[in-house]
Design a protein around this motif. Structure first.
Motif, mmCIF file in Angstrom:
data_model
loop_
_atom_site.group_PDB
_atom_site.id
_atom_site.type_symbol
_atom_site.label_atom_id
_atom_site.label_comp_id
_atom_site.label_asym_id
_atom_site.label_seq_id
_atom_site.Cartn_x
_atom_site.Cartn_y
_atom_site.Cartn_z
ATOM 1 N N LEU A 87 8.018 15.081 -4.284
ATOM 2 C CA LEU A 87 6.595 14.993 -3.955
ATOM 3 C C LEU A 87 5.974 13.741 -4.558
ATOM 4 C CD1 LEU A 87 5.355 18.681 -4.150
ATOM 5 C CD2 LEU A 87 5.772 17.287 -2.132
ATOM 6 N N TYR A 88 6.435 13.329 -5.728
ATOM 7 C CA TYR A 88 5.958 12.081 -6.321
ATOM 8 C C TYR A 88 6.356 10.901 -5.439
ATOM 9 C CZ TYR A 88 5.725 8.066 -9.424
ATOM 10 O OH TYR A 88 5.475 6.827 -9.953
ATOM 11 N N GLU A 89 7.620 10.859 -5.020
ATOM 12 C CA GLU A 89 8.072 9.772 -4.149
ATOM 13 C C GLU A 89 7.323 9.774 -2.822
ATOM 14 O OE1 GLU A 89 12.285 10.077 -3.678
ATOM 15 O OE2 GLU A 89 12.677 9.591 -5.775
ATOM 16 N N GLY A 90 7.075 10.958 -2.273
ATOM 17 C CA GLY A 90 6.340 11.058 -1.022
ATOM 18 C C GLY A 90 4.904 10.585 -1.161
ATOM 19 N N ALA A 91 4.276 10.872 -2.306
ATOM 20 C CA ALA A 91 2.903 10.416 -2.537
ATOM 21 C C ALA A 91 2.852 8.896 -2.637
ATOM 22 C CB ALA A 91 2.351 11.049 -3.807
ATOM 23 N N ILE A 92 3.815 8.297 -3.306
ATOM 24 C CA ILE A 92 3.862 6.838 -3.414
ATOM 25 C C ILE A 92 4.086 6.216 -2.035
ATOM 26 C CG2 ILE A 92 5.143 4.888 -4.388
ATOM 27 C CD1 ILE A 92 3.383 6.363 -6.409
ATOM 28 N N LEU A 93 5.011 6.769 -1.277
ATOM 29 C CA LEU A 93 5.288 6.260 0.061
ATOM 30 C C LEU A 93 4.079 6.441 0.978
ATOM 31 C CD1 LEU A 93 7.346 4.984 1.948
ATOM 32 C CD2 LEU A 93 8.209 7.263 2.437
ATOM 33 N N GLY A 94 3.414 7.584 0.875
ATOM 34 C CA GLY A 94 2.214 7.818 1.678
ATOM 35 C C GLY A 94 1.107 6.835 1.346
ATOM 36 N N ALA A 95 0.936 6.548 0.055
ATOM 37 C CA ALA A 95 -0.077 5.566 -0.349
ATOM 38 C C ALA A 95 0.264 4.180 0.198
ATOM 39 C CB ALA A 95 -0.195 5.529 -1.873
ATOM 40 N N ALA A 96 1.533 3.822 0.160
ATOM 41 C CA ALA A 96 1.954 2.526 0.703
ATOM 42 C C ALA A 96 1.707 2.465 2.204
ATOM 43 C CB ALA A 96 3.425 2.279 0.393
ATOM 44 N N LEU A 97 1.957 3.549 2.906
ATOM 45 C CA LEU A 97 1.720 3.570 4.350
ATOM 46 C C LEU A 97 0.235 3.477 4.676
ATOM 47 C CD1 LEU A 97 4.343 6.202 5.487
ATOM 48 C CD2 LEU A 97 4.334 3.761 6.000
ATOM 49 N N ARG A 98 -0.608 4.169 3.908
ATOM 50 C CA ARG A 98 -2.052 4.079 4.137
ATOM 51 C C ARG A 98 -2.556 2.656 3.879
ATOM 52 N NH1 ARG A 98 -1.683 9.158 1.999
ATOM 53 N NH2 ARG A 98 -2.106 8.479 -0.140
ATOM 54 N N THR A 99 -2.043 2.021 2.836
ATOM 55 C CA THR A 99 -2.423 0.637 2.559
ATOM 56 C C THR A 99 -1.966 -0.277 3.689
ATOM 57 O OG1 THR A 99 -2.278 1.048 0.193
ATOM 58 C CG2 THR A 99 -2.236 -1.248 0.898
ATOM 59 N N GLY A 100 -0.762 -0.061 4.186
ATOM 60 C CA GLY A 100 -0.258 -0.842 5.314
ATOM 61 C C GLY A 100 -1.101 -0.655 6.555
ATOM 62 N N GLN A 101 -1.577 0.558 6.758
ATOM 63 C CA GLN A 101 -2.430 0.818 7.914
ATOM 64 C C GLN A 101 -3.764 0.083 7.772
ATOM 65 O OE1 GLN A 101 -3.330 4.961 8.543
ATOM 66 N NE2 GLN A 101 -3.380 4.674 10.755
ATOM 67 N N GLN A 102 -4.307 0.014 6.555
ATOM 68 C CA GLN A 102 -5.549 -0.730 6.329
ATOM 69 C C GLN A 102 -5.337 -2.219 6.584
ATOM 70 O OE1 GLN A 102 -6.816 0.188 2.368
ATOM 71 N NE2 GLN A 102 -7.813 2.096 2.971
ATOM 72 N N ILE A 103 -4.216 -2.748 6.121
ATOM 73 C CA ILE A 103 -3.910 -4.163 6.335
ATOM 74 C C ILE A 103 -3.743 -4.448 7.825
ATOM 75 C CG2 ILE A 103 -2.173 -5.958 5.948
ATOM 76 C CD1 ILE A 103 -1.735 -4.693 3.161
ATOM 77 N N GLU A 104 -3.086 -3.517 8.530
ATOM 78 C CA GLU A 104 -2.873 -3.676 9.970
ATOM 79 C C GLU A 104 -4.202 -3.712 10.731
ATOM 80 O OE1 GLU A 104 -1.053 -0.456 12.500
ATOM 81 O OE2 GLU A 104 0.663 -1.818 12.321
ATOM 82 N N LYS A 105 -5.207 -2.982 10.241
ATOM 83 C CA LYS A 105 -6.512 -2.968 10.890
ATOM 84 C C LYS A 105 -7.364 -4.161 10.491
ATOM 85 C CE LYS A 105 -6.907 2.042 11.379
ATOM 86 N NZ LYS A 105 -7.659 3.228 10.955
ATOM 87 N N GLY A 106 -6.879 -4.987 9.562
ATOM 88 C CA GLY A 106 -7.602 -6.176 9.151
ATOM 89 C C GLY A 106 -8.507 -5.966 7.954
ATOM 90 N N LYS A 107 -8.425 -4.801 7.328
ATOM 91 C CA LYS A 107 -9.245 -4.530 6.157
ATOM 92 C C LYS A 107 -8.525 -5.002 4.896
ATOM 93 C CE LYS A 107 -11.329 -0.384 8.142
ATOM 94 N NZ LYS A 107 -11.459 1.067 7.990
ATOM 95 N N SER A 108 -9.284 -5.206 3.847
ATOM 96 C CA SER A 108 -8.699 -5.582 2.564
ATOM 97 C C SER A 108 -8.053 -4.354 1.931
ATOM 98 C CB SER A 108 -9.779 -6.137 1.637
ATOM 99 O OG SER A 108 -9.251 -6.341 0.350
ATOM 100 N N PRO A 109 -6.834 -4.477 1.425
ATOM 101 C CA PRO A 109 -6.181 -3.319 0.802
ATOM 102 C C PRO A 109 -6.810 -2.918 -0.521
ATOM 103 C CG PRO A 109 -4.812 -5.263 0.573
ATOM 104 C CD PRO A 109 -5.972 -5.647 1.451
ATOM 105 N N LEU A 110 -7.656 -3.764 -1.080
ATOM 106 C CA LEU A 110 -8.272 -3.472 -2.379
ATOM 107 C C LEU A 110 -9.610 -2.757 -2.252
ATOM 108 C CD1 LEU A 110 -7.498 -6.856 -4.138
ATOM 109 C CD2 LEU A 110 -6.215 -4.727 -4.264
ATOM 110 N N SER A 111 -10.093 -2.567 -1.043
ATOM 111 C CA SER A 111 -11.405 -1.927 -0.880
ATOM 112 C C SER A 111 -11.301 -0.426 -0.879
ATOM 113 C CB SER A 111 -12.061 -2.384 0.394
ATOM 114 O OG SER A 111 -11.279 -2.050 1.520
#
Length: 111
Positions: A87-111
């Motif tokens: 579950l820890y690994e899945g949470a890290i991977l999920g967070a990385a995927l959400r950040t990637g989705q934000q980057i793909e939409k053109g948003k800043s990953p730090l917002s």
């Protein structure tokens, strides 16, 4: 603490955990199907990670059910360790995927 492993309590716990495992496995299958329907997109990867999480919950519930049924406490410990790690690994991977989705939409990953 040994009363958890004495009949009929251990059988009731094992039955309840088998029910949880069945429900978790059905949710896992539904999420795998959603991932296949959205193949090629970022949402597909997120649904795939969610499906793996539910699969791990189902397998852990099965290990715990076996631990209670056969009165083996080591199965409970192994199931807990596997669940926590995955579950820890899945949470890290999920967070990385959400950040990637934000980057793909053109948003800043730090917002």
């Amino acid at each position: 603490m040994d009363y958890w492993f004495e009949p009929p309590i251990n059988r009731l716990l094992a039955g309840g955990l088998l029910g949880i495992a069945g429900l978790s496995f059905s949710l896992c299958i539904r999420r795998f199907i959603l991932a296949c329907r959205q193949a090629g997109g970022m949402a597909s990867a997120q649904w795939f990670v969610r499906a793996i999480r539910w699969l791990l919950i189902a397998l852990t519930a099965l290990a715990w059910a076996a631990g209670f049924f056969w009165s083996q406490s080591w199965l409970l410990i192994i199931g807990l360790i596997i669940l926590a790690q995955e579950l820890y690994e899945g949470a890290i991977l999920g967070a990385a995927l959400r950040t990637g989705q934000q980057i793909e939409k053109g948003k800043s990953p730090l917002s």
